[in-house]
Design an enzyme around this catalytic site. Structure first.
Site, PDB file in Angstrom:
ATOM      1  N   LYS A 253     -21.808 -22.100 -18.647  1.00  7.04           N
ATOM      2  CA  LYS A 253     -21.475 -20.695 -18.911  1.00  7.04           C
ATOM      3  C   LYS A 253     -22.661 -19.841 -18.488  1.00  7.04           C
ATOM      4  CE  LYS A 253     -24.383 -19.728 -22.456  1.00  7.04           C
ATOM      5  NZ  LYS A 253     -25.381 -18.606 -22.456  1.00  7.04           N
TER       6      LYS A 253
ATOM      7  N   VAL B  16     -30.666 -28.755 -18.110  1.00 11.78           N
ATOM      8  CA  VAL B  16     -30.892 -28.822 -19.552  1.00 11.78           C
ATOM      9  C   VAL B  16     -31.880 -27.738 -19.981  1.00 11.78           C
ATOM     10  CG1 VAL B  16     -31.734 -30.297 -21.418  1.00 11.78           C
ATOM     11  CG2 VAL B  16     -30.411 -31.285 -19.530  1.00 11.78           C
ATOM     12  N   SER B  17     -31.684 -27.200 -21.191  1.00  7.42           N
ATOM     13  CA  SER B  17     -32.545 -26.142 -21.739  1.00  7.42           C
ATOM     14  C   SER B  17     -32.649 -24.982 -20.757  1.00  7.42           C
ATOM     15  CB  SER B  17     -33.942 -26.688 -22.067  1.00  7.42           C
ATOM     16  OG  SER B  17     -33.874 -27.705 -23.036  1.00  7.42           O
TER      17      SER B  17
ATOM     18  N   GLY C 275     -30.151 -22.172 -20.749  1.00  8.95           N
ATOM     19  CA  GLY C 275     -29.352 -20.997 -21.081  1.00  8.95           C
ATOM     20  C   GLY C 275     -27.961 -21.035 -20.485  1.00  8.95           C
TER      21      GLY C 275
ATOM     22  N   GLY D  30     -25.552 -23.295 -21.559  1.00  4.93           N
ATOM     23  CA  GLY D  30     -24.577 -23.801 -22.523  1.00  4.93           C
ATOM     24  C   GLY D  30     -24.117 -25.221 -22.282  1.00  4.93           C
ATOM     25  N   GLY D  31     -24.920 -26.043 -21.632  1.00  2.00           N
ATOM     26  CA  GLY D  31     -24.485 -27.399 -21.311  1.00  2.00           C
ATOM     27  C   GLY D  31     -24.142 -28.229 -22.531  1.00  2.00           C
TER      28      GLY D  31
ATOM     29  N   SER E  96     -21.013 -26.857 -24.186  1.00  2.00           N
ATOM     30  CA  SER E  96     -19.816 -27.151 -23.401  1.00  2.00           C
ATOM     31  C   SER E  96     -19.418 -28.615 -23.538  1.00  2.00           C
ATOM     32  CB  SER E  96     -20.052 -26.791 -21.931  1.00  2.00           C
ATOM     33  OG  SER E  96     -18.839 -26.768 -21.225  1.00  2.00           O
TER      34      SER E  96
ATOM     35  N   ASP F 164     -22.546 -20.946 -29.182  1.00  5.76           N
ATOM     36  CA  ASP F 164     -21.907 -20.850 -27.865  1.00  5.76           C
ATOM     37  C   ASP F 164     -20.667 -21.738 -27.753  1.00  5.76           C
ATOM     38  OD1 ASP F 164     -23.641 -19.007 -26.797  1.00  5.76           O
ATOM     39  OD2 ASP F 164     -24.937 -20.484 -25.843  1.00  5.76           O
TER      40      ASP F 164
END
Length: 290
Positions: free
Chosen positions: A10, A95-96, A98, A100-101, A104, A136
């Site tokens: 996202k 990763v890390s 922003g 939204g991994g 999600s 999120d």
């Protein structure tokens, strides 16, 4: 049985923050949309009564610290499921970043198990479960372009916007959302109130207004802590990207292009400054919950 779910990244087209000091309450007002950049989540029933988490990134946690693990555990409890699960995440989202991994991935587990076990949990039930994991995650359940406010549980779909190309650049730093929000609350700046303008631009299909209003209240705080992010934003603007902003609390800077060729040119120009540069597109696909 086995099910495979896609877990898109996202991005924030806007992120306004509002802090009520007397209540010590922080709320969001945001527009989010999804990318074609995504993880793949494979959920498999196993006979032994255990929850096994596997990922293609060795440094990611495989226990309660992983949002997908939390989602699987909660769904197993909800279904009173006595056997076991193996959840495998093919990790493609930085990763890390922003993006939204983790949220999600968790949302993909909630959607997948709701269908696999035919639990018929409503959208409201799934959003409540998602919110208990991360703010999120409710949006990530639904995908598409949405207006989100409150704690992340108030969601309204907006019309689809064109499948613009998106270039993402992430330096080798990890940004703590908790830390950035704590600093922001101490400063307590006024919200930029970008979100209503972004919503209006999307609804009126005003492309110029949309790119002019894209932005993020957390930029000032995060840029102060990590000046290299401000430099990368300036470079992306210099190279001709549209609507350049930071997504989430960082550490990814995003910029838009109307054509694949322009996106590729941006990618080539930025690749000399950072190892992690990606090209993606806005996704028009909504998630299926039932």
């Amino acid at each position: 049985m086995l099910i495979i779910e896609r877990a898109p990244a996202k991005i924030n087209l806007s992120q306004d923050l509002n802090y009520e000091i007397d209540k010590d309450q922080l709320t969001f007002d945001m527009v989010m949309t999804s990318l074609t950049l995504m993880d793949e989540v494979i959920i498999e029933e196993i006979p032994t009564p255990q929850l096994i988490m596997e990922t293609t990134r060795s440094f990611l946690p495989k226990d309660w610290r992983n949002y997908a693990y939390q989602a699987a555990y909660q769904m197993m409890k909800k279904a009173e499921y006595k056997k076991g699960l193996r959840v495998t995440i093919q990790k493609n989202i930085p990763v890390s970043a922003g993006l939204g991994g983790g949220s999600s991935d968790a949302a993909a587990v909630l959607r997948g198990l709701n269908r696999l076990w035919q639990l018929n949990l409503s959208q409201e039930d799934l959003i409540a479960l998602a919110l208990s994991i991360d703010e999120d995650a409710p949006y990530c359940l639904l995908g598409g372009t949405c207006h989100i406010w409150g704690r992340g549980d108030q969601i309204k779909r907006l019309g689809n916007i064109p499948s613009y190309w998106v270039v993402l650049i992430k330096p080798p730093i990890s940004v703590s959302t908790t830390k950035m929000l704590k600093v922001w609350k101490k400063m307590c700046p006024l919200s930029s109130f970008r979100t209503p303008e972004v919503v209006k631009a999307i609804q009126s299909e005003n492309e110029e207004a949309l790119f002019n209003q894209i932005g993020n209240d957390l930029e000032a705080v995060t840029f102060n802590q990590y000046p290299q992010l401000k430099i990368l934003k300036q470079k992306m603007i210099k190279f001709g990207a549209l609507g350049v902003t930071m997504t989430g609390s960082g550490a990814t800077i995003i910029g838009f292009a109307k054509t694949q060729r322009k996106a590729q040119n941006l990618y080539n120009a930025l690749k000399g400054f950072c190892r992690e540069v990606y090209i993606s597109q806005l996704s028009q696909e909504d998630r299926v919950l039932l």
